[in-house]
Write a protein that holds these residues in place. Structure first.
Motif, PDB file in Angstrom:
ATOM      1  N   ASP A   1     -16.753  19.284  -1.940  1.00  0.00           N
ATOM      2  CA  ASP A   1     -16.054  20.554  -2.157  1.00  0.00           C
ATOM      3  C   ASP A   1     -14.969  20.737  -1.090  1.00  0.00           C
ATOM      4  OD1 ASP A   1     -15.342  23.029  -3.114  1.00  0.00           O
ATOM      5  OD2 ASP A   1     -17.038  24.081  -2.174  1.00  0.00           O
ATOM      6  N   ILE A   2     -14.009  19.826  -1.090  1.00  0.00           N
ATOM      7  CA  ILE A   2     -12.963  19.848  -0.058  1.00  0.00           C
ATOM      8  C   ILE A   2     -11.557  19.806  -0.659  1.00  0.00           C
ATOM      9  CG2 ILE A   2     -14.459  18.752   1.664  1.00  0.00           C
ATOM     10  CD1 ILE A   2     -12.927  16.118   1.105  1.00  0.00           C
ATOM     11  N   TRP A   3     -11.459  20.074  -1.946  1.00  0.00           N
ATOM     12  CA  TRP A   3     -10.175  19.888  -2.628  1.00  0.00           C
ATOM     13  C   TRP A   3      -9.412  21.191  -2.848  1.00  0.00           C
ATOM     14  CZ3 TRP A   3     -10.034  14.994  -1.958  1.00  0.00           C
ATOM     15  CH2 TRP A   3     -11.208  14.246  -2.056  1.00  0.00           C
ATOM     16  N   ASP A   4     -10.016  22.321  -2.486  1.00  0.00           N
ATOM     17  CA  ASP A   4      -9.365  23.605  -2.737  1.00  0.00           C
ATOM     18  C   ASP A   4      -8.735  24.195  -1.478  1.00  0.00           C
ATOM     19  OD1 ASP A   4     -11.759  24.089  -1.462  1.00  0.00           O
ATOM     20  OD2 ASP A   4     -12.374  25.749  -2.766  1.00  0.00           O
TER      21      ASP A   4
ATOM     22  N   MET B   1       0.850  -1.195   0.000  1.00  0.00           N
ATOM     23  CA  MET B   1       0.000   0.000   0.000  1.00  0.00           C
ATOM     24  C   MET B   1       0.880   1.237   0.000  1.00  0.00           C
ATOM     25  SD  MET B   1      -3.007   0.912   2.717  1.00  0.00           S
ATOM     26  CE  MET B   1      -1.830   1.157   4.053  1.00  0.00           C
ATOM     27  N   GLU B   2       0.622   2.155  -0.922  1.00  0.00           N
ATOM     28  CA  GLU B   2       1.480   3.340  -1.024  1.00  0.00           C
ATOM     29  C   GLU B   2       1.153   4.340   0.070  1.00  0.00           C
ATOM     30  OE1 GLU B   2      -1.155   6.102  -4.095  1.00  0.00           O
ATOM     31  OE2 GLU B   2       0.677   5.125  -4.808  1.00  0.00           O
ATOM     32  N   ALA B   3       2.115   5.212   0.361  1.00  0.00           N
ATOM     33  CA  ALA B   3       1.882   6.267   1.327  1.00  0.00           C
ATOM     34  C   ALA B   3       0.808   7.215   0.812  1.00  0.00           C
ATOM     35  CB  ALA B   3       3.190   7.025   1.582  1.00  0.00           C
ATOM     36  N   PHE B   4       0.016   7.745   1.737  1.00  0.00           N
ATOM     37  CA  PHE B   4      -1.047   8.669   1.352  1.00  0.00           C
ATOM     38  C   PHE B   4      -0.452   9.973   0.834  1.00  0.00           C
ATOM     39  CE2 PHE B   4      -3.969  12.138   2.392  1.00  0.00           C
ATOM     40  CZ  PHE B   4      -5.071  11.727   1.669  1.00  0.00           C
ATOM     41  N   LYS B   5      -1.031  10.478  -0.250  1.00  0.00           N
ATOM     42  CA  LYS B   5      -0.582  11.725  -0.840  1.00  0.00           C
ATOM     43  C   LYS B   5      -1.695  12.759  -0.759  1.00  0.00           C
ATOM     44  CE  LYS B   5       2.350   9.250  -4.151  1.00  0.00           C
ATOM     45  NZ  LYS B   5       2.598   8.953  -5.576  1.00  0.00           N
ATOM     46  N   MET B   6      -1.318  14.040  -0.753  1.00  0.00           N
ATOM     47  CA  MET B   6      -2.311  15.100  -0.754  1.00  0.00           C
ATOM     48  C   MET B   6      -3.241  14.935  -1.945  1.00  0.00           C
ATOM     49  SD  MET B   6      -3.458  17.707   0.836  1.00  0.00           S
ATOM     50  CE  MET B   6      -2.120  18.198   1.908  1.00  0.00           C
ATOM     51  N   THR B   7      -4.530  15.003  -1.697  1.00  0.00           N
ATOM     52  CA  THR B   7      -5.507  14.729  -2.741  1.00  0.00           C
ATOM     53  C   THR B   7      -5.927  15.997  -3.463  1.00  0.00           C
ATOM     54  OG1 THR B   7      -7.247  14.904  -1.097  1.00  0.00           O
ATOM     55  CG2 THR B   7      -6.367  12.727  -1.526  1.00  0.00           C
ATOM     56  N   GLN B   8      -6.351  15.824  -4.699  1.00  0.00           N
ATOM     57  CA  GLN B   8      -6.696  16.959  -5.540  1.00  0.00           C
ATOM     58  C   GLN B   8      -8.162  17.024  -5.937  1.00  0.00           C
ATOM     59  OE1 GLN B   8      -4.403  19.314  -6.068  1.00  0.00           O
ATOM     60  NE2 GLN B   8      -3.000  18.094  -4.850  1.00  0.00           N
ATOM     61  N   ASP B   9      -8.791  15.880  -6.158  1.00  0.00           N
ATOM     62  CA  ASP B   9     -10.177  15.893  -6.606  1.00  0.00           C
ATOM     63  C   ASP B   9     -10.800  14.518  -6.395  1.00  0.00           C
ATOM     64  OD1 ASP B   9      -9.379  14.216  -8.775  1.00  0.00           O
ATOM     65  OD2 ASP B   9      -8.851  15.975  -9.951  1.00  0.00           O
ATOM     66  N   LEU B  10     -12.036  14.354  -6.888  1.00  0.00           N
ATOM     67  CA  LEU B  10     -12.778  13.117  -6.665  1.00  0.00           C
ATOM     68  C   LEU B  10     -12.195  11.914  -7.391  1.00  0.00           C
ATOM     69  CD1 LEU B  10     -16.471  14.391  -6.746  1.00  0.00           C
ATOM     70  CD2 LEU B  10     -15.391  13.145  -4.884  1.00  0.00           C
ATOM     71  N   THR B  11     -11.286  12.147  -8.323  1.00  0.00           N
ATOM     72  CA  THR B  11     -10.669  11.024  -9.019  1.00  0.00           C
ATOM     73  C   THR B  11      -9.413  10.521  -8.314  1.00  0.00           C
ATOM     74  OG1 THR B  11      -9.270  12.402 -10.454  1.00  0.00           O
ATOM     75  CG2 THR B  11     -11.521  11.953 -11.217  1.00  0.00           C
ATOM     76  N   SER B  12      -9.015  11.181  -7.229  1.00  0.00           N
ATOM     77  CA  SER B  12      -7.800  10.787  -6.521  1.00  0.00           C
ATOM     78  C   SER B  12      -7.971   9.412  -5.897  1.00  0.00           C
ATOM     79  CB  SER B  12      -7.458  11.804  -5.439  1.00  0.00           C
ATOM     80  OG  SER B  12      -7.207  13.065  -6.014  1.00  0.00           O
ATOM     81  N   THR B  13      -6.905   8.641  -5.891  1.00  0.00           N
ATOM     82  CA  THR B  13      -6.964   7.263  -5.423  1.00  0.00           C
ATOM     83  C   THR B  13      -5.812   6.962  -4.480  1.00  0.00           C
ATOM     84  OG1 THR B  13      -5.645   6.444  -7.283  1.00  0.00           O
ATOM     85  CG2 THR B  13      -8.049   6.453  -7.568  1.00  0.00           C
ATOM     86  N   VAL B  14      -5.940   5.849  -3.777  1.00  0.00           N
ATOM     87  CA  VAL B  14      -4.845   5.273  -3.018  1.00  0.00           C
ATOM     88  C   VAL B  14      -4.655   3.855  -3.549  1.00  0.00           C
ATOM     89  CG1 VAL B  14      -6.360   4.458  -1.160  1.00  0.00           C
ATOM     90  CG2 VAL B  14      -3.919   4.793  -0.711  1.00  0.00           C
ATOM     91  N   THR B  15      -3.414   3.424  -3.665  1.00  0.00           N
ATOM     92  CA  THR B  15      -3.131   2.084  -4.169  1.00  0.00           C
ATOM     93  C   THR B  15      -3.151   1.085  -3.022  1.00  0.00           C
ATOM     94  OG1 THR B  15      -1.783   2.979  -5.960  1.00  0.00           O
ATOM     95  CG2 THR B  15      -1.512   0.649  -5.442  1.00  0.00           C
ATOM     96  N   LEU B  16      -4.008   0.070  -3.149  1.00  0.00           N
ATOM     97  CA  LEU B  16      -4.176  -0.932  -2.106  1.00  0.00           C
ATOM     98  C   LEU B  16      -3.060  -1.970  -2.167  1.00  0.00           C
ATOM     99  CD1 LEU B  16      -8.036  -1.401  -2.455  1.00  0.00           C
ATOM    100  CD2 LEU B  16      -6.794   0.117  -0.888  1.00  0.00           C
ATOM    101  N   ASN B  17      -3.053  -2.889  -1.209  1.00  0.00           N
ATOM    102  CA  ASN B  17      -1.937  -3.834  -1.095  1.00  0.00           C
ATOM    103  C   ASN B  17      -1.887  -4.878  -2.208  1.00  0.00           C
ATOM    104  OD1 ASN B  17      -3.924  -5.700  -0.332  1.00  0.00           O
ATOM    105  ND2 ASN B  17      -3.406  -5.615   1.843  1.00  0.00           N
ATOM    106  N   ASN B  18      -2.931  -4.934  -3.066  1.00  0.00           N
ATOM    107  CA  ASN B  18      -2.868  -5.827  -4.233  1.00  0.00           C
ATOM    108  C   ASN B  18      -2.666  -5.049  -5.531  1.00  0.00           C
ATOM    109  OD1 ASN B  18      -5.378  -4.653  -4.541  1.00  0.00           O
ATOM    110  ND2 ASN B  18      -6.399  -6.555  -5.150  1.00  0.00           N
TER     111      ASN B  18
END
Length: 306
Positions: free
Chosen positions: A252-255, A1-18
């Motif tokens: 509306d939390i990305w700005d 699982m990758e480290a969490f990164k600052m998110t930008q919009d609704l398409t932002s993702t986190v990579t899971l352990n698979n």
């Protein structure tokens, strides 16, 4: 699982352990009837949401499926852009039951596969067997990711000892007043992504003066500050609503971003207190009223059309 990164919009993702990318923000539909769920899902996808979280227990998989089907038909989204979660109901625990009952969920959702399938509650005495069924459903391609929900550290340890696949996700209550510190530390150690239901704490934290002051500083609502805190804490977040205006506001939390000082101030609100009813459920055995009710639910799609 990758480290969490600052998110930008609704398409932002986190990579899971698979290796699967999961959106970090989505729509929950608990307590919505089928008609409300259909409209909420369609509106969410129209406004850029990419993740929908439901469960057989909610009784609205049919409505969610209709909303998704409408959005696909209208070209709002393609299936590969969509991330759909459902969950094994208490009465469906056990290897044979779990393996068979996913077909009803897929039928109601009008999908060929699930993106994420969770054990909704750890029914003691059965959840290890159920996990083995999820492992085989994963290997068969019925689901892209498997995980659990409402598991504490002890029950996660049991799965790690007795299972063959490490859960990719543990979905638990997470909000300023219930931050699951012990479980989150354990999950991070073992590459398990935490996902938070009731991210607004059933509204209990929105009146807190700490939240209010931070909201005023950023010209945001208390709800938006809390949701930003949840996401910025590295927790996948699924606020529930059936109101189109509210789901737009929630997203509306990305700005803006919370400073380290603001994050620490909100973290200091943790009471380790659950906001909802389920402590009375104990550790989720199938001999409770809640468990018995789910065992009685039929699987025909027509039975979920209320």
């Amino acid at each position: 699982m990758e480290a969490f990164k600052m998110t930008q919009d609704l398409t932002s993702t986190v990579t899971l352990n698979n290796g699967v990318a999961m959106p970090i923000f989505g729509l929950g539909v608990w307590q919505a009837d089928n008609a409300s769920a259909e409209n909420a899902v369609y509106a969410a996808l129209k406004h850029g949401y990419r993740m929908i979280d439901t469960a057989k227990q909610y009784g609205n998989e049919t409505g969610v499926g209709r909303g998704i089907a409408r959005a696909l038909q209208d070209g709002l989204i393609t299936r590969d852009q969509l991330f759909v979660t459902s969950k094994v109901a208490n009465g469906d625990h056990g290897y044979a039951q779990t393996t068979a009952k996913i077909e009803g969920t897929l039928h109601r959702l009008q999908l060929d596969y699930l993106d994420l399938y969770l054990i909704h509650w750890p029914v003691d005495g059965l959840y290890v067997e159920t996990w083995r069924a999820l492992e085989d459903l994963y290997k068969a391609g019925k689901v892209r990711v498997i995980g659990v929900s409402n598991f504490d550290v002890h029950r996660l340890q049991v799965l790690l000892r007795q299972g063959n696949i490490v859960p990719a996700v543990n979905q638990v209550e997470f909000n300023p007043q219930m931050q699951e510190q012990e479980m989150r530390a354990f999950a991070k150690q073992h590459g398990i992504q935490v996902e938070g239901w009731s991210p607004l704490g059933h509204g209990s934290a929105m009146g807190d003066p700490v939240i209010g002051a931070i909201a005023a500083a950023h010209k945001k609502t208390p709800a938006q500050v809390i949701l930003r805190f949840d996401v910025q804490s590295g927790v996948i977040t699924i606020p529930k609503t059936v109101h189109e205006q509210r789901l737009v506001e929630n997203a509306d939390i990305w700005d803006f971003a919370l400073s380290d000082i603001e994050m620490a101030a909100i973290a200091g609100l943790d009471k380790n207190e659950r906001s909802l009813w389920y402590p009375a459920f104990g550790w989720y055995g199938s001999d409770t009223d809640f468990g018995m009710a789910t065992q009685k639910w039929p699987d025909s799609p027509a039975d979920y059309d209320a």
